[in-house]
Design a protein around this motif. Structure first.
Motif, mmCIF file in Angstrom:
data_model
loop_
_atom_site.group_PDB
_atom_site.id
_atom_site.type_symbol
_atom_site.label_atom_id
_atom_site.label_comp_id
_atom_site.label_asym_id
_atom_site.label_seq_id
_atom_site.Cartn_x
_atom_site.Cartn_y
_atom_site.Cartn_z
ATOM 1 N N PRO A 139 0.808 -1.219 0.000
ATOM 2 C CA PRO A 139 0.000 0.000 0.000
ATOM 3 C C PRO A 139 0.842 1.271 0.000
ATOM 4 O O PRO A 139 1.979 1.304 0.497
ATOM 5 C CB PRO A 139 -0.806 -0.114 1.292
ATOM 6 N N THR A 245 -5.105 -6.477 -3.193
ATOM 7 C CA THR A 245 -5.688 -5.146 -3.016
ATOM 8 C C THR A 245 -7.188 -5.268 -2.845
ATOM 9 O O THR A 245 -7.961 -5.157 -3.810
ATOM 10 C CB THR A 245 -5.352 -4.249 -4.219
ATOM 11 N N GLU A 247 -10.431 -4.225 0.032
ATOM 12 C CA GLU A 247 -10.737 -3.276 1.101
ATOM 13 C C GLU A 247 -10.563 -3.870 2.494
ATOM 14 O O GLU A 247 -10.062 -3.206 3.405
ATOM 15 C CB GLU A 247 -12.165 -2.761 0.924
ATOM 16 N N SER A 327 -12.401 -2.442 -5.524
ATOM 17 C CA SER A 327 -11.037 -2.158 -5.081
ATOM 18 C C SER A 327 -10.539 -0.837 -5.648
ATOM 19 O O SER A 327 -9.868 -0.064 -4.952
ATOM 20 C CB SER A 327 -10.097 -3.291 -5.492
ATOM 21 N N CYS A 331 -9.461 1.375 -2.436
ATOM 22 C CA CYS A 331 -8.110 1.020 -1.983
ATOM 23 C C CYS A 331 -7.073 2.007 -2.495
ATOM 24 O O CYS A 331 -6.544 1.833 -3.613
ATOM 25 C CB CYS A 331 -7.764 -0.402 -2.425
ATOM 26 N N TYR A 343 -6.917 -0.645 3.819
ATOM 27 C CA TYR A 343 -6.979 0.372 2.778
ATOM 28 C C TYR A 343 -8.091 1.384 3.073
ATOM 29 O O TYR A 343 -9.140 1.033 3.608
ATOM 30 C CB TYR A 343 -7.232 -0.263 1.425
#
Length: 348
Positions: A139, A245, A247, A327, A331, A343
């Motif tokens: 991230p 990736t 949430e 996403s 994210c 995220y």
């Protein structure tokens, strides 16, 4: 004597209710065994289909067929990458020389430096789910997000499906080095000649493509190689993005992270009729926990570990396109502080 100093509270480490050995014990032993003949069969099958598609496209030589050809051939490039992926994890066969040979034969034609990628991918697997040390698709921190320009955010969050070639040269944002140079901190000194070998193979492939472009023209090169290659890049970025990736996928820091927790910070995805075409790469949780399982045993291994993992096993319940859309909307970054973190959506 009583001290008037107060200590800072210590974050209690979250421990999973099972161990790595518990998970391994649930998997039949044969799932860890590779079969060189079976692995080679998948490799030659992919090569055969790729060859057939080139023959078909050249024979038809039709504008209406080329877009379909680009998608099909790019998908097969991606399938070939997955074969090389097994080679990189040494789950293709018991023979290192065969793994390296087929790895180069699988990856060089699609412009992937086999050893450079293999080693960085090893780093990713050893640090999955760690905000600070994961190698790829980790991230963006909130502070980094706040400092990014509008153009930077657009490239990072909306053009990421074309990111892979850039990653090979520059790694992920915030990291330095290249997959082509043995001086990169990705590599150990003992891996110098492995990296050089793959870089030379990559360079020879680029030289071949330039030569073909000169001989047959730029349009020919775009039609028969560049467009399928771009489809392959989109497949690679899409699948990798969706594995890491989501949430509600946790990311950890410091002492709160350990291998098994990080390895479970991924999710299985169902690609429908593409599953067997790209060798069930969507079956990703078991793969992250045990790298030595060949792709053709992943489905069986996954069914075996589900009872042990319980709620810690993640599988997407929605179609791929919906998961991807969610996403993309949610994210963007994680907090600079704390563990575990999730995220957060874009700031308005």
């Amino acid at each position: 004597m009583t001290s008037n100093l107060t200590s800072k509270p210590v974050l209690e480490r979250e421990i999973l209710p099972f161990t790595l050995q518990d998970v391994r014990s649930a998997i039949p032993e044969h799932c860890f065994e590779s079969n060189a003949g079976r692995s080679l069969a998948y490799f030659f099958l992919d090569i055969g289909i790729i060859t057939f598609l080139y023959w078909l496209a050249a024979t038809l030589n039709s504008a209406w067929f080329f877009p379909l050809f680009w998608f099909m051939q790019g998908t097969m490039f991606w399938a070939l990458f997955v074969v090389g992926h097994d080679c990189g994890h040494r789950s293709f066969s018991k023979y290192r020389w065969l793994n390296d040979l087929v790895g180069h034969l699988s990856h060089t034609p699609i412009l992937v430096p086999f050893h450079g990628w293999r080693i960085s991918h090893r780093t990713h697997h050893a640090n999955t789910g760690n905000v600070d040390t994961d190698e790829s698709w980790h991230p963006t921190l909130e502070s980094q997000y706040d400092e990014m320009s509008g153009a930077g955010k657009f490239i990072r969050f909306y053009l990421f499906l074309l990111a892979y070639p850039i990653y090979l040269f520059r790694r992920s944002p915030g990291k330095t080095g290249s997959h082509f140079l043995p001086s990169s901190d990705l590599f150990r000194p003992s891996e110098k000649w492995d990296v050089i070998t793959s870089t030379v193979c990559w360079g020879l492939m680029v030289t071949l493509l330039v030569g073909l472009g000169i001989k047959f023209g730029l349009v020919w090169l775009l039609t028969y190689y560049v467009m399928p290659y771009l489809v392959f890049v989109v497949w690679l970025d899409l699948v990798t993005y969706l594995h890491h990736t989501v949430e509600d996928m946790p990311w950890y820091r410091g002492n709160d992270w350990y291998f098994l927790k990080g390895a479970l910070s991924t999710i299985d995805q169902d690609y429908g009729f593409f599953n067997p075409i790209h060798h069930n790469i969507g079956t990703h949780v078991a793969h992250h926990v045990f790298l030595s399982i060949p792709h053709y045993h992943l489905l069986e291994a996954t069914e075996a570990i589900k009872p042990v993992l319980g709620e810690h096993y993640r599988v997407a319940k929605e179609p791929i396109w919906k998961t991807f859309w969610n996403s993309c909307r949610t994210c963007f970054y994680v907090s600079d502080q704390g563990s575990k973190v999730f995220y957060q959506p874009a700031k308005r």
